[in-house]
Each structure stands twice: as C-alpha cells, then as structure tokens.
Scaffold this active site. Structure first.
Site, short mmCIF file in Angstrom:
data_model
loop_
_atom_site.label_atom_id
_atom_site.label_comp_id
_atom_site.label_asym_id
_atom_site.label_seq_id
_atom_site.Cartn_x
_atom_site.Cartn_y
_atom_site.Cartn_z
N HIS A 188 10.45 -5.89 1.12
CA HIS A 188 11.44 -6.97 1.08
C HIS A 188 12.79 -6.47 1.59
CE1 HIS A 188 8.47 -8.72 -1.81
NE2 HIS A 188 8.78 -9.80 -1.11
N HIS A 192 11.65 -7.50 7.29
CA HIS A 192 10.78 -8.61 6.87
C HIS A 192 11.47 -9.95 7.16
CE1 HIS A 192 8.38 -11.33 4.47
NE2 HIS A 192 9.40 -11.58 3.66
N HIS A 228 15.78 -16.00 3.21
CA HIS A 228 14.84 -16.43 2.16
C HIS A 228 14.58 -15.36 1.10
CE1 HIS A 228 11.89 -14.02 4.33
NE2 HIS A 228 11.08 -14.16 3.30
N ASP A 229 14.83 -14.09 1.38
CA ASP A 229 14.64 -13.01 0.39
C ASP A 229 15.93 -12.22 0.17
OD1 ASP A 229 12.07 -13.24 -0.62
OD2 ASP A 229 11.16 -12.21 1.08
N ASP A 338 6.46 -16.83 5.85
CA ASP A 338 6.71 -15.82 4.81
C ASP A 338 5.48 -14.95 4.55
OD1 ASP A 338 8.08 -14.45 2.82
OD2 ASP A 338 7.55 -15.89 1.26
#
Length: 460
Positions: A188, A192, A228-229, A338
């Site tokens: 993560h 990524h 998103h992360d 994802d």
C-alpha cells in the site's frame, strides 16, 4: 595575537549557541506531553514512539505509532511539534522531521539524465496499454510514478484547461499525495496508487464509458484512483479495531481505512487550494462524490456492490446518460482497478502478490510480538503466497471481473480474464511443486475449493 584571540572567542560563542539550539529541540522520552498532529475535522492525533502504559481506561495499544511499523531506528529523536506548522499526515510528518533533523531521505531525488527521462516519456505514450510496467516506470521517474503519471493523464484528458487548474497547485497537490503514501509499505504505497490510476485510465477508455462519461466523471475517477489508499498504515481494519486505534473509534469501526483515505484526500485538496476557484457548491459536491468512490473500495462490502451490479446487468437497466448510473459504474471501475493485480501479466502480477503477502506477514509479526491474535492470512507459518492468491482470485477477483466483462465485453476484459486464468494456474503449479518436494505445508491450506472467503482479503 589579538585577532587569534577574537577568533577563538567567536568559535567558543558559536559552539555555545549551537549546543543551546540543540537543547531547545531535544526530546525527553519521559515527557508525557505527546506530539499533536492536526488532521481534517480538527482531530488531534496523539503520536507515540511506541507503546505506553494503559491509563484512564485506554487500551495499551491505542497509541501505536504507525510511522515506525516499517521504519528503521534512528539515533536522533523526533523534532518538537512547535517546529511544524502545516497540517501533516504521519508520512509527511516523518519527512519533515527528517528535514529538520538534517537527516537525508533514504531515496534522495537525484537529477535523472536525458536517457531516463526519455524512456519515461516513451512509456507514457503507451500509458493505455494493459501491459504497462509500473515498476519500471517508477524506476525511470526515480520514485515519482504517481506524480508523473497522474499529471500526464490530467493533461491528456484536457482537465487542466477545462477546469482552469493552476499547474503549480496541481503538481503541489500530487506531490503531497505521493508523500502521504508510506514508502515503507511493501504494497500500500504510491506505486500501488499509480498502478490503480493507470488501470482506471484503461477502463475510462472503454467504449461504453468513453461515450458517456463527462469530464467531471473523469476528473473524479482519476482523483479517487490516485488517493484511494492515502496514508495507509500498512495494517488492516481488524488490527485497528482490536488495538482500539483512534481511527477505529473515530469512524465507529466502519470502513475505517477508507474513511481515513477519503478525509485525508479532502484535507490535501483544501490545503493545496487546487479547486479554490470553483463555487463552494461544486467543491462540496466533488468532496462528497470522491468519498463515495473511495468508500466503494472497502472489500468487506464487496458482495453488496457485486449483487447490485448483477441486478443491473440482469435487468439491463444501466443507462450511462443517468448521472447516478455513471457514478455507480465509476465505483465498479475503481473496485476493479484496485484489485486488478491478478489480471496483469504474470511478471507484474507475481511481484504484486509477493508484496501484498509481505505486508500481511509483517502485520502478523507485529501481532505475535505484542501477544495479539494473528489475523487471517497474516501468519507466515500457516500460509503461503500461492494459497493466499488462489483464494483471493477465486472468491474476490474472478466474480467481479466476470461481471465487468458482462458489462463491457471488450478485448481488454477478455485479456484480463485470460491473464487471471493463467496466473491462477501458475500458483496452482507452485502448490503442486511444493507438495511434491515435501514442503511442510498444511494440507488444509492446499484445498482451494473452500466455501469460505478468506477474511484476510479485506486488507486490500
């Protein structure tokens, strides 16, 4: 002699001032006044350099400092909070504290020669290729794949001109986003995020989407993919809940990480002022829809989204002229992006599998060290990469991509399903080799047709 004496006095004075200055920013570990890092919503985060004794009814693991989960110990202590004025995430605080202490970053930004820059530009010409090697691109950009790729896509889609974006603010925002990903996380991290953004671009180009998606939709899709992360701590939601982490309490044990990613992204958007020129109503709408997209990546809600998707496909009632339907398809596209690693070519997919398993096992080691129950799939004594991947592909990835292929039956969809089948066969072959070589693998783990969905998949 007089001049020499004066110089001696100056040297002594400088040394005295320097020693005092060092003392002014020294850190006393016995001091219970914690560093406070301001976050969105005026939440003050108490940051610790380890664990503290239980007091006032708090859990002893409440103050785990996720900045040090993957970092190496350093001789110098943390910088005083008074030296930092900005709104900082854990990751940018770490970078800033290194700066103030005079410690160079582990990956200094060297000036790349024209050959590297040229190769990176050549790769961007094929940024829509499903075989795009994000690892190579990250090396060619010296670890700046997320900034470089996302900025390029903003230009390619004409978003800078359409939304009258200040390019300096845009780059500053993207740099802050990239810095807020923890480079110490094996999986993560910003690479990524860049990979997900590239996959999102591939989906946005699909005929069914490109025909009806608006520039607003594309802007939201790329922003959500890139963020998103954001500020992911490298551990999963169950870990945060069972350690009574403040984020779990803040979001009531519901989509804890995804809520944090969203709020962190909104914080950076406001701090950068990227959309400050837009009407307030539009900015609030953007923040809300960005949250809706990021929250859809919570894999614990996978079946809910998949069931809704199947219902639409069976009724054939998806109309992308409808803004709500377009937003739902963006959610499904982001979910696919994802977890698309198993649908990439083997050379890329295998690297991602190794990285995510390394992150799982690292969490497991932390849990063992602190006498916590080891989370599913995080025990390296009872799990292997092959078993984890086969279960993940079978029960999470394949059902989603089969439905996506029903919605968008294109060459790309068939290519992804083809790679998925080949990669699953590759991992099955490895299991057979392990069995034939007499590895001490738990036979129960080799059963890939279990009816139970691996809970550890919720960490993605």
């Amino acid at each position: 002699m007089g001049i020499a004496l004066i110089w001696s006095l100056i040297v002594v004075l400088i040394r005295w001032i320097t020693s005092k200055r060092r003392g002014a920013i020294s850190y006393d570990s016995s001091d219970q006044t914690a560093l406070y890092i301001r976050m969105l919503g005026d939440v003050r985060v108490r940051s610790r350099v380890g664990f503290e004794q239980e007091r006032r009814g708090s859990h002893p693991y409440l103050y785990i400092d996720f900045r040090i989960l993957h970092s190496r110990p350093e001789s110098a202590g943390p910088v005083s909070a008074r030296k930092i004025r900005r709104l900082l995430s854990f990751q940018r605080y770490l970078h800033s504290s290194r700066f103030f202490r005079g410690i160079p970053c582990q990956n200094p930004l060297y000036i790349l020669d024209d050959d590297y820059n040229g190769q990176a530009k050549c790769m961007l010409e094929k940024v829509g290729s499903w075989n795009f090697d994000i690892f190579l691109f990250d090396r060619l950009t010296n670890g700046n794949s997320l900034v470089t790729l996302t900025f390029h896509l903003f230009k390619q889609y004409g978003l800078i001109e359409l939304f009258q974006l200040d390019m300096v603010k845009l780059r500053r925002f993207l740099v802050m986003v990239q810095e807020d990903y923890h480079s110490q996380n094996p999986y993560h991290n910003a690479v990524h995020a860049a990979d997900v953004t590239q996959a999102m671009h591939c989906y946005l180009k699909e005929p069914k989407l490109s025909k009806d998606l608006t520039s607003w939709d594309i802007l939201l899709g790329l922003l959500a993919a890139a963020t998103h992360d954001l500020d992911h701590p490298g551990v999963n939601q169950p870990f945060l809940i069972k350690t009574n982490h403040y984020l779990a309490a803040l979001y009531k044990n519901t989509s804890v990480l995804e809520n944090h990613h969203w709020r962190s992204a909104v914080g950076l958007l406001r701090e950068s002022g990227l959309f400050a020129h837009l009407p307030t109503e539009d900015r609030l709408k953007m923040e809300s829809q960005l949250g809706s997209l990021i929250l859809s990546t919570d894999i614990s809600r996978q079946n809910d989204y998949l069931s809704q998707f199947r219902t639409h496909l069976e009724k054939e009632d998806l109309c992308l002229e409808n803004a709500c339907h377009r937003h739902f398809i963006l959610q499904m596209a982001l979910k696919c992006a994802d977890i698309c690693n198993p649908c990439r070519p083997w050379e890329l997919s295998k690297q991602w599998s190794e990285k995510v398993t390394e992150e799982f096992f690292h969490q497991g080691e932390i849990e063992k060290k602190h006498k916590l129950d080891v989370s599913p799939l995080c025990d390296n004594q009872t799990n292997t990469i092959a078993n984890i991947q086969i279960g993940f592909m079978t029960y999470v990835v394949e059902p989603l991509f089969v439905e996506w292929a029903r919605f968008s039956d294109t060459r790309l969809s068939q290519t992804m399903l083809g790679y998925l089948g080949l990669n699953k066969a590759g991992w099955r072959g490895m299991l057979q080799e392990q069995a034939s070589s007499g590895d001490d693998t738990d036979p129960a783990l080799e059963e890939t047709d279990s009816e139970v969905l691996p809970q550890g998949s919720k960490t993605l």
